[in-house]
Design a protein around this motif. Structure first.
Motif, short mmCIF file in Angstrom:
data_model
loop_
_atom_site.label_atom_id
_atom_site.label_comp_id
_atom_site.label_asym_id
_atom_site.label_seq_id
_atom_site.Cartn_x
_atom_site.Cartn_y
_atom_site.Cartn_z
N LYS A 18 98.67 -110.63 -7.89
CA LYS A 18 97.25 -110.87 -8.09
C LYS A 18 97.07 -111.56 -9.43
O LYS A 18 97.37 -110.99 -10.49
CB LYS A 18 96.46 -109.57 -8.07
N SER A 20 94.72 -113.38 -12.37
CA SER A 20 93.40 -113.27 -12.96
C SER A 20 93.11 -114.49 -13.81
O SER A 20 94.00 -115.05 -14.43
CB SER A 20 93.31 -112.02 -13.84
N ALA A 22 90.41 -115.11 -16.71
CA ALA A 22 89.38 -114.48 -17.53
C ALA A 22 88.68 -115.54 -18.39
O ALA A 22 89.35 -116.36 -19.03
CB ALA A 22 90.00 -113.42 -18.42
N THR A 77 85.53 -112.79 -14.65
CA THR A 77 86.90 -112.96 -14.16
C THR A 77 86.91 -113.40 -12.70
O THR A 77 86.09 -112.92 -11.90
CB THR A 77 87.70 -111.66 -14.31
N PHE A 79 89.75 -113.84 -9.47
CA PHE A 79 91.06 -113.38 -9.06
C PHE A 79 91.60 -114.23 -7.91
O PHE A 79 90.84 -114.84 -7.16
CB PHE A 79 90.98 -111.92 -8.58
#
Length: 119
Positions: A18, A20, A22, A77, A79
């Motif tokens: 996964k 991310s 940000a 964020t 994902f």
């Protein structure tokens, strides 16, 4: 807007990661966001997009059904959940945030995170 990707690494075929992306500021929620990937000597390839206004998601044919893009606007964020990974998914993954405001196209890139799929 500063973007920082994380979550890359080494995974075996069939595994999951996964990623991310940000962002540094609250206006991130007003941007559309895409994930791209790139391997040496090749063009950057669009993988997935999430549209700010509608929440609509689009995927490249090569990842449809295996990858899921989502966003958390409270924490700025986005994902990319990647399942059933294949060796051909090996690449540096980048996120891009973009919007058009008063006729001007704004876009920002992160520096990328490396995903390696190998046994």
């Amino acid at each position: 807007v500063r973007l920082v990707e994380s979550g890359g690494g080494l995974v075996q075929p069939g595994g999951s990661l996964k990623l991310s992306c940000a962002a540094s500021e609250f206006t991130f929620s007003t941007y559309d966001v895409s994930w791209y990937r790139q391997t040496p000597g090749k063009e950057r390839e669009l993988v997935a997009t999430i549209i700010n206004t509608s929440g609509r998601r689009n995927y490249a044919d090569s990842v449809e059904g295996r990858f899921t893009i989502s966003r958390d606007n409270v924490n700025y964020t986005v994902f990319l959940q990647m399942d059933n990974l294949k060796p051909e998914d090996t690449a540096v993954y980048f996120c891009k945030a973009y919007r058009t405001l008063a006729g001007t196209y704004y876009y920002y890139w992160g520096k990328g995170t490396l995903v390696t799929v190998s046994s």
